[in-house]
Scaffold this active site. Structure first.
Site, PDB file in Angstrom:
ATOM      1  N   ARG A 170       0.863  -1.191   0.000  1.00  0.00           N
ATOM      2  CA  ARG A 170       0.000   0.000   0.000  1.00  0.00           C
ATOM      3  C   ARG A 170       0.896   1.235   0.000  1.00  0.00           C
ATOM      4  O   ARG A 170       1.686   1.454   0.919  1.00  0.00           O
ATOM      5  CB  ARG A 170      -0.937   0.035   1.214  1.00  0.00           C
ATOM      6  CG  ARG A 170      -1.774   1.322   1.232  1.00  0.00           C
ATOM      7  CD  ARG A 170      -3.028   1.259   2.085  1.00  0.00           C
ATOM      8  NE  ARG A 170      -2.771   1.272   3.516  1.00  0.00           N
ATOM      9  CZ  ARG A 170      -3.714   1.491   4.446  1.00  0.00           C
ATOM     10  NH1 ARG A 170      -4.967   1.709   4.077  1.00  0.00           N
ATOM     11  NH2 ARG A 170      -3.423   1.466   5.729  1.00  0.00           N
ATOM     12  N   ASP A 451      -4.523   3.189  13.909  1.00  0.00           N
ATOM     13  CA  ASP A 451      -3.730   3.854  12.885  1.00  0.00           C
ATOM     14  C   ASP A 451      -4.266   5.267  12.723  1.00  0.00           C
ATOM     15  O   ASP A 451      -5.061   5.741  13.535  1.00  0.00           O
ATOM     16  CB  ASP A 451      -3.704   3.057  11.578  1.00  0.00           C
ATOM     17  CG  ASP A 451      -5.037   3.050  10.837  1.00  0.00           C
ATOM     18  OD1 ASP A 451      -5.979   3.746  11.262  1.00  0.00           O
ATOM     19  OD2 ASP A 451      -5.123   2.345   9.813  1.00  0.00           O
TER      20      ASP A 451
END
Length: 537
Positions: A170, A451
């Site tokens: 990613r 996150d």
């Protein structure tokens, strides 16, 4: 194709703002830099245009035009077409684990009882320069099967197992720059930097072992952004003599505008795309951010905004129906829980995972995400039961469902705003921001692997409560003054929880200052990671 006789670094027009170690020079080799430069020269100038289009669209929403399906692309939604195809090693993605690209994490994630590891340069990663280049080195070593790690504290050695998970990278979102490399005096897009290095160093080895260069694309808001990525991928394939569609991507549908353009995103990337993913936490943040001017669409405490809520369940079902109609995977979202050493608490965690993943499997998702290897078995058992002998659920079309409307996707969410919830948000956000600005983007806090999306939801929620003068369940009106008072009080709580030494050695006051700036600003700042990036070396 770049050859061994390529020109040395001083002929590259990219301006490097720091010196490199010998290991870093391997990653930023002459050939790699020249490929990156060609990408930047060709594609970087479009990124500010794409970001400006986001702002123009947001201004229209702020002015009263709610998001909706695009009339000008109805022919794409209404016609029959499918994506190009899905490689064999991506046909079964029932459980994926995600995490940052530090060496030990890469090994543990690839060894977990999962099908895919999404190696993350984005939301669970703080992109300091050394960490970015170390991450690229770690992924190259993993692909070459030369990766190992020895814990300096106990001497324990970590190595890859014989059958590691499939690796997907990613990259950073379009909004994030890479300040250590300049092009014509401007920082280059971090997304191009991450893509270029991972692709350049690994495509040959990946293809040789029957896999390929696979990517997750975050934060897309419009099909034009997907088309830009398709052009980037096609250019890279042509540069190295690869057939069209060698590069494959999964797109995270984690912004509210993107949910109205899923068909168009699939269509724009149809040679390269294999699926879409329900990036639920960022999607909640985007719901707040996109509808920030609408007092009737203010969310309650984030703890009660679960996938059972109508606007989120509609998003999940629409994603499944859209993807499967086009032959693409519909991936489920993140289970952010982490196992507990307390048996009673751990049983509660596993039950939450089972309930959450059962809803996804029932809706027709082809797989799901976990943040911790200890949850992989529980998530896998749910999908094993749902899949039976199948490798995915592409056969579930949901064609009998009533069409999902814009009203359903925008439906206000019931639930309380509580003082406890607001204080919890403040503590979590401050701890996460402190960790991020000191170089760690993946943080266990109060039993969840947090996150950037967590901190984004927390500060954006409070910003919106302040903007619209919303009341908490105890009757208190949320104001800037109330927030600042709670922030100072919760810093004292954090100092007690963490211990005086840990608190004073950290950057908790700096984190609180940044949170205060973001939460009390007149305009909602798009991403905390942009001002946060200024803190990183």
């Amino acid at each position: 194709m770049t050859d061994k006789g390529s020109t040395p670094n001083h002929h590259v027009k990219l301006s490097l703002q720091t010196t490199l170690t010998s290991e870093q020079q391997e990653i930023l080799s002459d050939e790699a830099l020249q490929f990156l430069e060609r990408l930047v020269q060709r594609f970087a100038s479009r990124v500010p245009e794409l970001l400006a289009a986001r702002e123009a669209r947001q201004a229209a929403i702020d002015a009263g035009t709610l998001p909706d399906f695009l009339p000008e692309t109805s022919h794409i939604r209404d016609s029959d077409w499918t994506i190009q195809g899905i490689p064999d090693d991506l046909q079964d993605r029932r459980v994926e684990i995600t995490g940052p690209v530090d060496r030990k994490m890469v090994i543990n994630a690839l060894n977990a009882n999962v099908k895919v590891f999404m190696a993350d340069f984005e939301d669970s990663f703080a992109p300091g320069w050394d960490e970015v280049l170390d991450g690229q080195q770690n992924l190259r070593d993993a692909i070459n099967r030369t990766i190992s790690y020895i814990n300096p504290e106990n001497g324990k050695e970590y190595k890859l197992c014989d059958d590691p998970a499939v690796l997907i990278c990613r990259v950073r979102g379009l909004h994030l720059p890479e300040k250590h490399l300049l092009w014509q005096g401007e920082a280059i897009p971090g997304s191009l930097f991450d893509f270029a290095l991972y692709f350049f160093h690994n495509y040959k080895q990946l293809l040789a072992k029957g896999s390929g260069p696979y990517f997750y694309l975050p934060k897309l808001q419009a099909y034009q952004e997907a088309a830009w990525w398709s052009d980037v991928f096609s250019f890279a394939e042509d540069e190295f003599g690869l057939s069209r569609g060698t590069i494959k991507a999964t797109v995270l549908i984690e912004t509210l505008p993107a949910v109205f353009e899923m068909d168009e995103i699939l269509y724009s990337l149809k040679e390269h795309i294999v699926g879409l993913n329900c990036g639920r936490w960022d999607y909640i943040f985007s719901y707040i951010k996109t509808l920030r001017n609408y007092p009737d669409r203010v969310l309650p405490d984030r703890q009660v905004v679960t996938m059972e809520k109508p606007f989120l369940n509609a998003y999940s079902r629409l994603l499944v129906r859209t993807c499967h109609r086009r032959g693409a995977f519909a991936m489920g979202g993140m289970a952010a829980f982490i196992p507990s050493k307390d048996p009673e608490r751990n049983e509660w965690v596993l039950n939450k995972i089972q309930t959450d993943k059962s809803l996804e499997a029932k809706n027709g998702h082809d797989g799901t995400w976990v943040a911790h290897p200890g949850l992989a078995d529980t998530a896998k058992a749910v999908f094993d039961k749902a899949l039976g002998a199948r490798r995915n659920q592409l056969d579930i079309s949901r064609e009998q469902d009533a069409p999902i409307t814009a009203a359903e996707l925008l439906e206000p969410c019931e639930g309380e705003r509580t003082e406890e919830g607001m204080r919890h948000n403040i503590r979590v956000a401050v701890q996460y921001i402190e960790s991020w600005i000191t170089g760690n983007g993946c943080v266990p806090i109060y039993g969840l692997m947090e996150d950037a999306a967590t901190a984004e939801i927390s500060r954006a929620s409070i910003w919106q409560w302040i903007k619209h003068g919303k009341s908490l369940s105890n009757g208190s009106v949320v104001t800037k003054a109330l927030f600042e008072q709670m922030l100072q009080e919760e810093l004292i709580v954090l100092e007690l929880e963490l211990g005086r030494d840990t608190f004073q050695q950290g950057q908790y006051q700096e984190a609180a200052n940044l949170m205060s700036r973001l939460t009390t600003s007149d305009e909602l700042v798009n991403f905390l990671t942009v001002p946060g990036y200024e803190y990183l070396p």
